[in-house]
Design a protein around this motif. Sequence first.
Motif, PDB file in Angstrom:
ATOM      1  N   CYS A 289     -18.376  61.985  -1.076  1.00 18.61           N
ATOM      2  CA  CYS A 289     -17.218  62.707  -0.387  1.00 18.61           C
ATOM      3  C   CYS A 289     -16.624  63.735  -1.465  1.00 18.61           C
ATOM      4  O   CYS A 289     -16.723  63.702  -2.542  1.00 18.61           O
TER       5      CYS A 289
ATOM      6  N   VAL B  53     -20.538  60.268   2.756  1.00 19.99           N
ATOM      7  CA  VAL B  53     -19.636  60.971   3.435  1.00 19.99           C
ATOM      8  C   VAL B  53     -19.589  60.270   4.707  1.00 19.99           C
ATOM      9  O   VAL B  53     -20.715  59.636   5.311  1.00 19.99           O
TER      10      VAL B  53
ATOM     11  N   THR C  18     -17.387  65.374   8.554  1.00 19.38           N
ATOM     12  CA  THR C  18     -17.618  66.677   7.984  1.00 19.38           C
ATOM     13  C   THR C  18     -16.363  67.291   8.826  1.00 19.38           C
ATOM     14  O   THR C  18     -16.430  67.448  10.102  1.00 19.38           O
TER      15      THR C  18
ATOM     16  N   ASN D  59     -16.514  72.028   7.492  1.00 21.54           N
ATOM     17  CA  ASN D  59     -17.354  72.315   6.204  1.00 21.54           C
ATOM     18  C   ASN D  59     -17.069  71.574   4.988  1.00 21.54           C
ATOM     19  O   ASN D  59     -17.685  71.715   3.898  1.00 21.54           O
ATOM     20  N   GLU D  60     -16.049  70.730   5.029  1.00 23.95           N
ATOM     21  CA  GLU D  60     -15.751  69.731   3.899  1.00 23.95           C
ATOM     22  C   GLU D  60     -16.377  68.177   4.300  1.00 23.95           C
ATOM     23  O   GLU D  60     -15.749  67.788   5.354  1.00 23.95           O
ATOM     24  N   HIS D  61     -17.096  67.743   3.395  1.00 29.87           N
ATOM     25  CA  HIS D  61     -17.628  66.250   3.738  1.00 29.87           C
ATOM     26  C   HIS D  61     -16.663  65.313   3.142  1.00 29.87           C
ATOM     27  O   HIS D  61     -16.568  65.452   1.615  1.00 29.87           O
TER      28      HIS D  61
ATOM     29  N   GLU E 185     -11.253  66.189  15.354  1.00 30.23           N
ATOM     30  CA  GLU E 185     -11.052  65.460  14.085  1.00 30.23           C
ATOM     31  C   GLU E 185     -10.414  64.139  14.610  1.00 30.23           C
ATOM     32  O   GLU E 185     -10.404  63.181  14.162  1.00 30.23           O
TER      33      GLU E 185
END
Length: 382
Positions: free
Chosen positions: A14, A22, A25, A28-30, A257
């Motif tokens: 993470c 992870v 995503t 672009n952020e894991h 999301e």
Amino acid sequence: MATANNQSASSPVCARCHQVNVSVTVRNEHLCQECFTKYVVTKVTKRLESNKLRAAFNEAPKLFLLPLSLGSSSVALLHVLHRQLEHRENRTGRRPFGLHVLFIDQSAVVQQPAFTQVWRSLKEHYPSHSYSTIGLEEVSNYDTDSNLNFSPLYAETGSNPRSSNRDRLEKSLSSLPSATSRADIIGIMRSQLVDAFAKRTCCDSILYGDSTTRLAERTLSETAKGRGGAVPWLTGDGKSPHGIKIVYPMRDLLRKEITAYTAMTTPPLTPFLLENTIGKKPSVSSKNITIEDLMGQYFESVEQNYPSIVANVVRTSGRLVAPTLSSQDDAVCRICRLPSPIGAEGLRWGGEQEGSVSTTCSNGNKDMPKLCFGCTRSTLNP
């Protein structure tokens, strides 16, 4: 050291806690599951705090209306708010606000899966809130409420005032010229019915579960339908023209999301979702495709690879400022009840274009305000 590097490369951790593998995503952020959950909850909490919705300790708890479509966004919002209320009550012994959850049954006019079992399960899982269900045809029963009156639509479409509410609604909608027109009027009725119900139950604000993706779809679809000037009222946080505060706590979260979040909660929220709200696809027949369907299909593909575009649409519309309204300077559309400022291009009933708002209809009735451009397009046959 080499072994650790190889292990890190094969199993990314993470980006926030740097400890857990992870799970998802996010732009672009894991993130791991726990950090992703905090991400979602923080977005909602910040939006609530920016709108100053929580009551102070010396104030009585506020009451918020939460309309549910039984889709992923609205159910996820209910879950987040429920957890926040439980946490606050355990910590302080009081709840800063109460929730009245509302579901509008549209089975009279659209195909809708049976919701009774899902609704019952939802109430059992979140028992500390008030719940109500009303049919869309009951919009006629709220005509006496402020700023809600669909009798002009019924009159123009030839509905018999002695018919049942359901028959009048079905006849009015069947007389509209296209699938887009019917979807538009159904959406207007649903929105105004929520507003009227909130006033009747003395709710302080309405909390909608619309995601960034949904608000982007609405921005472009309402503009395409001729209501671009009303976008600040239709997509922004703040007081509506009907006098009640509207807030979109999920407006900073993409639909994908929120969908991921519903599968990661304990237990998952998927059993509380109606079938037609998951992966809904536009009709194959071009005759039955609506503007909302097209916008939904477009943004569904865009948010997968270009989420910043979706966010920019909502961010840009959020910068639009709704003009200050005055009863002396502004007329109100007699169907959507949205303001039509003086000087705005519009159409009288009958299709005659005008450069300023008049409160006189083409039939000579001076007491009946005109239609806005969007409602004219939706209700007039070509």
